[in-house]
Design a protein around this motif. Sequence first.
Motif, short mmCIF file in Angstrom:
data_model
loop_
_atom_site.label_atom_id
_atom_site.label_comp_id
_atom_site.label_asym_id
_atom_site.label_seq_id
_atom_site.Cartn_x
_atom_site.Cartn_y
_atom_site.Cartn_z
N HIS A 227 -8.06 -4.16 -4.88
CA HIS A 227 -8.75 -3.16 -4.06
C HIS A 227 -8.98 -3.68 -2.63
O HIS A 227 -10.07 -3.58 -2.07
CB HIS A 227 -10.09 -2.77 -4.68
N LEU A 228 -7.92 -4.25 -2.05
CA LEU A 228 -8.03 -4.81 -0.71
C LEU A 228 -8.15 -3.68 0.32
O LEU A 228 -7.49 -2.63 0.19
CB LEU A 228 -6.81 -5.67 -0.39
N SER A 229 -8.96 -3.91 1.32
CA SER A 229 -9.17 -2.91 2.37
C SER A 229 -8.10 -3.07 3.45
O SER A 229 -8.25 -3.85 4.39
CB SER A 229 -10.56 -3.08 2.97
N THR A 230 -7.02 -2.36 3.29
CA THR A 230 -5.93 -2.40 4.28
C THR A 230 -5.18 -1.07 4.24
O THR A 230 -5.15 -0.39 3.20
CB THR A 230 -4.96 -3.57 3.99
N ASP A 231 -4.60 -0.68 5.35
CA ASP A 231 -3.89 0.60 5.44
C ASP A 231 -2.65 0.61 4.56
O ASP A 231 -1.91 -0.37 4.49
CB ASP A 231 -3.48 0.88 6.89
N THR A 232 -2.43 1.74 3.90
CA THR A 232 -1.22 1.96 3.12
C THR A 232 -0.55 3.24 3.62
O THR A 232 -1.13 3.99 4.42
CB THR A 232 -1.53 2.10 1.62
N ILE A 233 0.65 3.50 3.13
CA ILE A 233 1.32 4.75 3.48
C ILE A 233 0.47 5.94 3.04
O ILE A 233 0.35 6.95 3.75
CB ILE A 233 2.72 4.80 2.85
N GLY A 234 -0.18 5.84 1.88
CA GLY A 234 -0.99 6.93 1.38
C GLY A 234 -2.21 7.20 2.22
O GLY A 234 -2.61 8.37 2.41
N SER A 235 -2.84 6.13 2.77
CA SER A 235 -4.05 6.33 3.57
C SER A 235 -3.73 6.82 4.98
O SER A 235 -4.46 7.62 5.55
CB SER A 235 -4.85 5.02 3.64
N ARG A 236 -2.63 6.34 5.55
CA ARG A 236 -2.30 6.76 6.91
C ARG A 236 -1.58 8.10 6.93
O ARG A 236 -1.74 8.88 7.87
CB ARG A 236 -1.45 5.69 7.61
N TYR A 237 -0.77 8.37 5.93
CA TYR A 237 0.00 9.61 5.91
C TYR A 237 -0.41 10.45 4.70
O TYR A 237 0.42 10.85 3.87
CB TYR A 237 1.50 9.32 5.88
N ALA A 238 -1.70 10.70 4.59
CA ALA A 238 -2.23 11.44 3.44
C ALA A 238 -1.59 12.83 3.36
O ALA A 238 -1.48 13.54 4.36
CB ALA A 238 -3.74 11.57 3.57
#
Length: 568
Positions: A227-238
């Motif tokens: 559960h690391l706090s870092t941007d993913t494709i899912g979070s940036r391109y929801a």
Amino acid sequence: MPFTTPPAESRWALFIPKLVTVLREGYGTADFRSDFIAGLTVAIVALPLSMALAIASGATPDKGIITAVVAGFFISALGGSRFQVGGPTGAFVVVVFNVIAQHGYDGLILATLMAGLLLIAAGLFRVGTYIKYIPQPVVTGFTAGIAIIIASSQIKDFLGLAIDKVPGDFFPKIAALGGALSTTSPATLAVAAGSLAVIILIRRYRPAWPQFLIAVVLASVVVYAFHLSTDTIGSRYAGLQPGFEMPTLPHVTFERLRDLVPTSFTIAFLAGVESLLSAMVADSMTGRRHRSNCELVAQGVANCASALIGGLPATGAIARTATNIRAGAKGPIAGILHAVFLLIFMLVAWPLTHFIPLAALAAVLMIVAWNMSEVERFTHLMKAPIGDRAVLLVTFGLTVMVDLTVAIEVGVVLASVLFMHRMSEAVQVQANVKLLDDDVSDDTPHDMRPVTQAELPPGVIASVIRGPFFFGVAMQLGETLDRIGKPPRVLILRMRAVPMVDGSGASAIQSLVDRCARHGTKLIITGIQPQPRQVLQAMGILDESRVILVPNIEVGLARAREIVSVPA
């Protein structure tokens, strides 16, 4: 022999796709099995790379896969190379990012469509025959410059910096990134550094493994599990759902066409140069020969198709093409299958991409930037004559600090001026002969006399270079060797009539030396003049363990007889 125009059918034979040639030769189940494995292997390599390049270009990750599917299909189906694999590449990142920033995505589609039409026209007018004359310092300079820009564009995601908008210009960008270093995210940096380490270790110890895919998958698992706090494709391109757009024409006005003409020429130039370089690499690895103008037409069709369905510019990718060959591809069907596999993934497994951390993709692009920089070639050319170094550094500096289009224009013009200067010097050298002695002599100067086949021992071949050996003729050396066929025991290269060598010519001779060493061929160079000797020695090419220097052809023939008298 009088000049005759070849019949129309033979002229159009130059545009027959290699797919047709392969099928005509006979294509069986075993060939399809090999192409199936190669296509799957390349798709595994292309999957993370296509998404990473799209994000770096300022587009969404699905655009990279869409481009690899559509453009990759047409490049393999219609191209003039048996093994070419196409898709988005690092060369376009800077251009695409700037076009989207200035003209929007609609402007990129129009520029890509214009570039595609330019490439088709270039192929039909046989411009592909001449693209090979672009000097090496120009190509290396702007490629290394693009590598610097790509690497700098990934610092934000690599470190997880809290910065809203990164400036487009290089120095303001570096200043903004430097000012935000205090906001570095330890979790993001750990993911990026770990991904980079995985790629490097796999490349070192298991080079056959899909290093990019393994690194991205491992990073995704770690981020999800802890559960690391870092941007993913899912979070940036929801909410991003990939799909193909219905073919549509972008909004066209005279003003937009005028503004996008320089960009379209740049895209066409990059696509043409990189695709033909990739095809030449494939030829050197397989012993085959590509059809350069057919390849340009295919690149044009692929870019038009990519633009019409909402993709990015595309070209032949050297790394993916080399992977295709090493994986055992037999023909263009491997490239077509690579596109099919990517399409299946996009339709079936796209939700899995939501877990991919952007830091891992930044690590992938750092490796891509390093590969593009060609550090060894860059440092090698820095030992070339001062004019070549100037072209290299000017092209590199303008690419990084000003604009890619300006860099190419200035680099080519500067190289042309340098060439004209060298040709004038070469004419002076050639004119400095004793005309009276030549007039009274009925024979060719002794060391330039033709060598008859009877004088050559079995396993010995003699080749002559006449005139200045510069970037415009350097490629002919490799083409001449291709026609020789079986590597000889000894190759005698006669350079008495070569008054000068530039950086590209020296690189061609270096390739010849390496090629002879690989095949166990002894290379003898006869009658080398002062300027070529000085350049080749400065660049470390005249290694005594690999090259034998003799003063004239008679000594060269004597040494060749000594070598072939010893059993291989």
